[in-house]
Design a protein around this motif. Structure first.
Motif, PDB file in Angstrom:
ATOM      1  N   GLU A 168       1.821   1.516  -8.691  1.00 23.17           N
ATOM      2  CA  GLU A 168       1.883   0.072  -8.392  1.00 23.17           C
ATOM      3  C   GLU A 168       1.803  -0.211  -6.893  1.00 23.17           C
ATOM      4  O   GLU A 168       1.803  -1.367  -6.492  1.00 23.17           O
ATOM      5  N   ILE A 169       1.776   0.845  -6.078  1.00 19.24           N
ATOM      6  CA  ILE A 169       1.784   0.693  -4.619  1.00 19.24           C
ATOM      7  C   ILE A 169       0.445   1.169  -4.049  1.00 19.24           C
ATOM      8  O   ILE A 169       0.025   2.287  -4.351  1.00 19.24           O
ATOM      9  N   SER A 170      -0.222   0.306  -3.291  1.00 18.73           N
ATOM     10  CA  SER A 170      -1.496   0.738  -2.694  1.00 18.73           C
ATOM     11  C   SER A 170      -1.795  -0.055  -1.420  1.00 18.73           C
ATOM     12  O   SER A 170      -1.197  -1.065  -1.150  1.00 18.73           O
ATOM     13  N   LYS A 211       1.574  -5.333   5.825  1.00 15.49           N
ATOM     14  CA  LYS A 211       0.686  -5.426   4.663  1.00 15.49           C
ATOM     15  C   LYS A 211       1.516  -5.452   3.382  1.00 15.49           C
ATOM     16  O   LYS A 211       2.542  -4.765   3.293  1.00 15.49           O
ATOM     17  N   ILE A 212       1.089  -6.244   2.398  1.00 13.07           N
ATOM     18  CA  ILE A 212       1.768  -6.259   1.105  1.00 13.07           C
ATOM     19  C   ILE A 212       1.170  -5.147   0.251  1.00 13.07           C
ATOM     20  O   ILE A 212       0.051  -5.260  -0.252  1.00 13.07           O
ATOM     21  N   ALA A 213       1.919  -4.054   0.116  1.00  7.51           N
ATOM     22  CA  ALA A 213       1.424  -2.862  -0.581  1.00  7.51           C
ATOM     23  C   ALA A 213       1.721  -2.913  -2.076  1.00  7.51           C
ATOM     24  O   ALA A 213       1.100  -2.180  -2.862  1.00  7.51           O
ATOM     25  N   THR A 251       8.529  -7.240  -2.968  1.00  6.12           N
ATOM     26  CA  THR A 251       7.331  -6.651  -2.362  1.00  6.12           C
ATOM     27  C   THR A 251       7.679  -5.349  -1.652  1.00  6.12           C
ATOM     28  O   THR A 251       8.806  -5.150  -1.197  1.00  6.12           O
ATOM     29  N   VAL A 252       6.671  -4.487  -1.568  1.00  6.57           N
ATOM     30  CA  VAL A 252       6.716  -3.348  -0.649  1.00  6.57           C
ATOM     31  C   VAL A 252       5.856  -3.745   0.540  1.00  6.57           C
ATOM     32  O   VAL A 252       4.686  -4.124   0.375  1.00  6.57           O
ATOM     33  N   LEU A 253       6.460  -3.727   1.723  1.00  7.96           N
ATOM     34  CA  LEU A 253       5.747  -4.056   2.964  1.00  7.96           C
ATOM     35  C   LEU A 253       5.453  -2.766   3.701  1.00  7.96           C
ATOM     36  O   LEU A 253       6.302  -1.866   3.761  1.00  7.96           O
TER      37      LEU A 253
END
Ligand code: RTP
Ligand code: MG
Length: 137
Positions: free
Chosen positions: A135-137, A31-33, A73-75
């Motif tokens: 910024e992360i969800s 998922k792109i968090a 991105t955070v994955l």
């Protein structure tokens, strides 16, 4: 759920394959968090890759990472760190397994399409380097 940091590097952004690379992540359960497109400064790139500061390729690496915008991105997902490294393929695209991001989109060992965190410790450091908690969800 584990999180990892991915960077779509300047070569892949310039080629117009951001969407194709993001699809590899989403199609494989990551998922792109968090996500942003950024032009890194020299200072950003030197700090981000500080672990490689003593390596002979460090200056080339920094030059390349500031040569154009990147998508960061955070994955998030089960075993996200290892899963992302598997999807990326080997550092040198000539050695990357068929079907990996680097085999399909990378030019050479410098312009190799993507970065991915290599450990839980580095993932935490790298995510905090680029993103705030909200910024992360
Ligand atoms: P990354 O950190 O970008 O995800 O790549 P990696 O873990 O697969 O490779 P790493 O050893 O961390 O190296 C960071 C980046 O430096 C460049 N490099 N050049 N000329 C060389 O021998 C050499 N070795 C590494 C690559 O662009 C690599 O992605
Ligand atoms: Mg690395």
């Amino acid at each position: 759920m584990e999180q990892t940091l991915s960077i779509i590097k300047p070569d892949a952004v310039a080629k117009g394959v951001i969407g194709k690379i993001l699809d590899r992540f989403e199609s494989n359960g990551l998922k792109i968090a968090a996500m942003k497109k950024v032009q890194l400064s020299r200072q950003d790139a030197e700090a981000f890759y500080a672990v490689h500061a003593a390596r002979p390729f460090f200056n080339d690496l920094v030059d390349f990472m500031v040569s154009g915008p990147v998508v960061i991105t955070v994955l998030e997902g089960e075993n996200a760190i290892l899963k992302n490294r598997d999807l990326m393929g080997a550092t040198n695209p000539k050695e990357a397994a068929p079907g990996t991001i680097r085999a399909d989109f990378a030019e050479n060992i410098d312009a190799n399409a993507v970065h991915g965190s290599d450990s839980a410790e580095n993932a935490a450091i790298e995510i905090a380097f680029f993103f705030s908690g909200r910024e992360i969800s």
